[in-house]
Design a protein around this motif. Sequence first.
Motif, PDB file in Angstrom:
ATOM      1  N   ALA A 527       0.851  -1.195   0.000  1.00 10.02           N
ATOM      2  CA  ALA A 527       0.000   0.000   0.000  1.00 10.02           C
ATOM      3  C   ALA A 527       0.879   1.234   0.000  1.00 10.02           C
ATOM      4  O   ALA A 527       1.933   1.264   0.655  1.00 10.02           O
ATOM      5  N   ALA A 528       0.478   2.249  -0.728  1.00 10.70           N
ATOM      6  CA  ALA A 528       1.213   3.509  -0.768  1.00 10.70           C
ATOM      7  C   ALA A 528       1.106   4.219   0.573  1.00 10.70           C
ATOM      8  O   ALA A 528       0.083   4.132   1.267  1.00 10.70           O
ATOM      9  N   ILE A 529       2.150   4.945   0.945  1.00  7.65           N
ATOM     10  CA  ILE A 529       2.104   5.726   2.174  1.00  7.65           C
ATOM     11  C   ILE A 529       1.131   6.894   2.000  1.00  7.65           C
ATOM     12  O   ILE A 529       0.874   7.356   0.886  1.00  7.65           O
ATOM     13  N   ASN A 530       0.611   7.392   3.102  1.00  7.17           N
ATOM     14  CA  ASN A 530      -0.410   8.452   3.057  1.00  7.17           C
ATOM     15  C   ASN A 530       0.140   9.788   2.574  1.00  7.17           C
ATOM     16  O   ASN A 530      -0.566  10.564   1.929  1.00  7.17           O
ATOM     17  N   ASP A 531       1.395  10.095   2.923  1.00  4.07           N
ATOM     18  CA  ASP A 531       1.932  11.426   2.653  1.00  4.07           C
ATOM     19  C   ASP A 531       2.843  11.471   1.434  1.00  4.07           C
ATOM     20  O   ASP A 531       3.787  12.233   1.381  1.00  4.07           O
ATOM     21  N   ASN A 532       2.537  10.644   0.422  1.00  6.95           N
ATOM     22  CA  ASN A 532       3.280  10.693  -0.839  1.00  6.95           C
ATOM     23  C   ASN A 532       3.103  12.050  -1.514  1.00  6.95           C
ATOM     24  O   ASN A 532       2.000  12.575  -1.611  1.00  6.95           O
ATOM     25  N   THR A 533       4.215  12.638  -1.995  1.00  4.99           N
ATOM     26  CA  THR A 533       4.159  13.927  -2.700  1.00  4.99           C
ATOM     27  C   THR A 533       4.511  13.808  -4.174  1.00  4.99           C
ATOM     28  O   THR A 533       4.462  14.815  -4.885  1.00  4.99           O
ATOM     29  N   ALA A 534       4.886  12.613  -4.633  1.00  7.04           N
ATOM     30  CA  ALA A 534       5.214  12.409  -6.045  1.00  7.04           C
ATOM     31  C   ALA A 534       3.908  12.152  -6.801  1.00  7.04           C
ATOM     32  O   ALA A 534       3.473  11.010  -6.972  1.00  7.04           O
ATOM     33  N   LEU A 535       3.279  13.219  -7.268  1.00  6.61           N
ATOM     34  CA  LEU A 535       1.926  13.132  -7.811  1.00  6.61           C
ATOM     35  C   LEU A 535       1.857  12.323  -9.097  1.00  6.61           C
ATOM     36  O   LEU A 535       0.796  11.775  -9.426  1.00  6.61           O
ATOM     37  N   THR A 536       2.945  12.227  -9.841  1.00  8.33           N
ATOM     38  CA  THR A 536       2.920  11.470 -11.091  1.00  8.33           C
ATOM     39  C   THR A 536       2.666   9.988 -10.850  1.00  8.33           C
ATOM     40  O   THR A 536       2.212   9.274 -11.730  1.00  8.33           O
ATOM     41  N   TYR A 537       2.963   9.482  -9.613  1.00  9.59           N
ATOM     42  CA  TYR A 537       2.715   8.083  -9.267  1.00  9.59           C
ATOM     43  C   TYR A 537       1.386   7.876  -8.548  1.00  9.59           C
ATOM     44  O   TYR A 537       0.933   6.744  -8.399  1.00  9.59           O
ATOM     45  N   ALA A 538       0.764   8.941  -8.070  1.00  5.02           N
ATOM     46  CA  ALA A 538      -0.362   8.832  -7.139  1.00  5.02           C
ATOM     47  C   ALA A 538      -1.677   8.514  -7.854  1.00  5.02           C
ATOM     48  O   ALA A 538      -1.893   8.893  -9.008  1.00  5.02           O
ATOM     49  N   VAL A 539      -2.556   7.810  -7.127  1.00  2.77           N
ATOM     50  CA  VAL A 539      -3.943   7.613  -7.527  1.00  2.77           C
ATOM     51  C   VAL A 539      -4.799   8.325  -6.491  1.00  2.77           C
ATOM     52  O   VAL A 539      -4.909   7.868  -5.352  1.00  2.77           O
ATOM     53  N   PRO A 540      -5.398   9.467  -6.816  1.00  2.00           N
ATOM     54  CA  PRO A 540      -6.165  10.236  -5.817  1.00  2.00           C
ATOM     55  C   PRO A 540      -7.235   9.394  -5.142  1.00  2.00           C
ATOM     56  O   PRO A 540      -7.996   8.677  -5.803  1.00  2.00           O
ATOM     57  N   GLY A 541      -7.251   9.451  -3.823  1.00  2.00           N
ATOM     58  CA  GLY A 541      -8.261   8.734  -3.055  1.00  2.00           C
ATOM     59  C   GLY A 541      -7.979   7.263  -2.849  1.00  2.00           C
ATOM     60  O   GLY A 541      -8.790   6.554  -2.244  1.00  2.00           O
TER      61      GLY A 541
END
Length: 659
Positions: A527-541
């Motif tokens: 699971a991704a950490i909550n405070d990820n700041t690399a938005l290119t990898y993130a899935v919102p929500g």
Amino acid sequence: MLKNYRYAWLAGMLLLSIPSFSQDLDSLLNLNAFTEESDLQKILNKNVAVSSKNGLTTRETPGIITVITSEEIQNSGARDMIDVLRLVPGFDVQQDLQFVMGIGLRGSWANEGKVLVMLDGQPFNELLYQTVAIGNRFPVDAVERIEIIRGPGSAIYGGSAEYGVINIITKAAESLDGVAVYGVGGFHANAIGRTNAGVMAARKSEIFSWDLSAFKGNGIVSDGQYQDLFQSNDVQDLKKVTRADPMNLNLGLKYKNLAFRTMYDQFETSDPVTYVSNKNFYADLRYAWKVNSKLQITPQLKYYNQVPWTYGPMGTDEKQFHVRAKRSLAQVDAQYDFSRKASVTFGGLYFQDEGIDLLDGGLFQGNKSLTLNNFAFFAQGLFKHRLANATLGFRYEKNNRYGAAFVPRIALTKKIENLHFKILYSQAFRAPSIQNINIALNGQIKPEKSNVFEVELGYQFTPEMLLAVNAFSISTKNILVYSSEGEGETFNEWYENSAKSGSRGVEMVYSIRKKTWYANLTYSFSAAINDNTALTYAVPGQSQYVGFAKNKVTLNTNVYLTPKLSFNPTFIYASKRFAYTTLDDEGNPALTTLDPYVLVNAFLNYKNIFPGFTLGAGAYDITNTRPAIPEAYNGGYAPIPGRSREYVVKISYQINFKK
């Protein structure tokens, strides 16, 4: 996310504890004392050097380890490294630019400098971006074994091993004493998936040994229909417009304690409009000087000359990017054994990297070349005690452009009768490479730095049965992120440090190995950490990154129908993933859900039909599920359609030299 993580951890602990009630304590403590070493124990008790220079067994080495044998590769009929890695907990394969296939590990994109890949000791991470293209590239039918660290390796291997290490060892370099040839063909309903072949020859003796191998192949990336994300081109038939063509030449010489290895590797691949070429030359000379019974000193020289990531329009010889990258390295390792229970490994190295523009000479901020100078010191001590083995180590590395990095590691491991445990803490780093530095935003870039905690518990219920469960937490700061904007003459690209990324999860391996059959069941959750700041990898929500499944289950089984004939079905389940498959109302890439999938494969292998000759045949993706391969970030590519059902035929023939 934390709630799911706790549930997964609890489930793993329950799995670990349930079988222990089925046998009394005395019988468990004496399992190994009165039984012949099982096939599973032979694998578990083999020393593994990939995570410790001191060579401990798999269950005590200071890392979360997977060892894949040549028998397992041959029985499964694996076509390439994608098939091998998909059966390993935590690993997956995603798409990079130009349809290059790259490695994902523990829920994070790990292809750029986060996983070190070695073939017979030679690192395959190219020097410009530190990536490793996989797919139809490595000669899996020539492999003796693959040692994998599912965790950080920077303290030993430096700034290309932040999240993991893959150490591929060929039969020619390790065990072959004769001549062997092999070939593989893969066939889809309307396309040839691959045709690969290789030859190996080796002679082993106490004084002088040599080995020589060659591998060549042709393949496609997919046989599906592809529509680019922005629909700027017509739908493409990928079997006609893509390729994945490997070539590898590998020579090793050893005279007493002096060893030399040289290798040339070339890999050509493409998307529908752009070809990509990677060419790499390696040379490695080392001498193991045994000063006395306690001290060994190993000086070595390495030289790499690469032309990676050359690309241009398909069907032309035009090169839009054409750069040479070189490394010259000198290193001295030493190992001193104080006693049977205490030893230390230490050393230092210096290397120089150089990038040279082979086109107009102005790539490197208006200059023809860019030079980086590095030096490093490292040390690691192993102390064996009846309660636990303690491994303490560190690495200090400094570069003339990005500064210094210091990473310590500490590990407590022990096998107590049938139980083993590992408590591991490591810092790890990713060193910025030539292009990371060259196109750094505002000319400034820092090394990534990761804190990694790992715990593993394992129990061997019988000589043929083992269960191991591990939990991990990875927190990466100053993560290196690629960004770009504009098109054509206005195109601009850069690397910058984002504040934080990482993942947490649980992995489980359950192995049974009998004389006539074996089975390996694995489960991995990340699971991704909550405070990820690399938005290119993130899935919102969502607590997962683009392209990755939270849950993966694999089952690799093999039955020996006769001593010569084996049948090997494998099953791979992955939960839902998110990918950029469409555009929003403003014309920007938008995320959608990719459904869960189950891959079903089966392979039939007939060994020694006549002495030395083996024939195998099988099918991959029997149910024609065709799981897509998405990019692991917002990079402007639609997912590659998965291959359709592929029928695979393999042949091999080996002649052993007389002693």
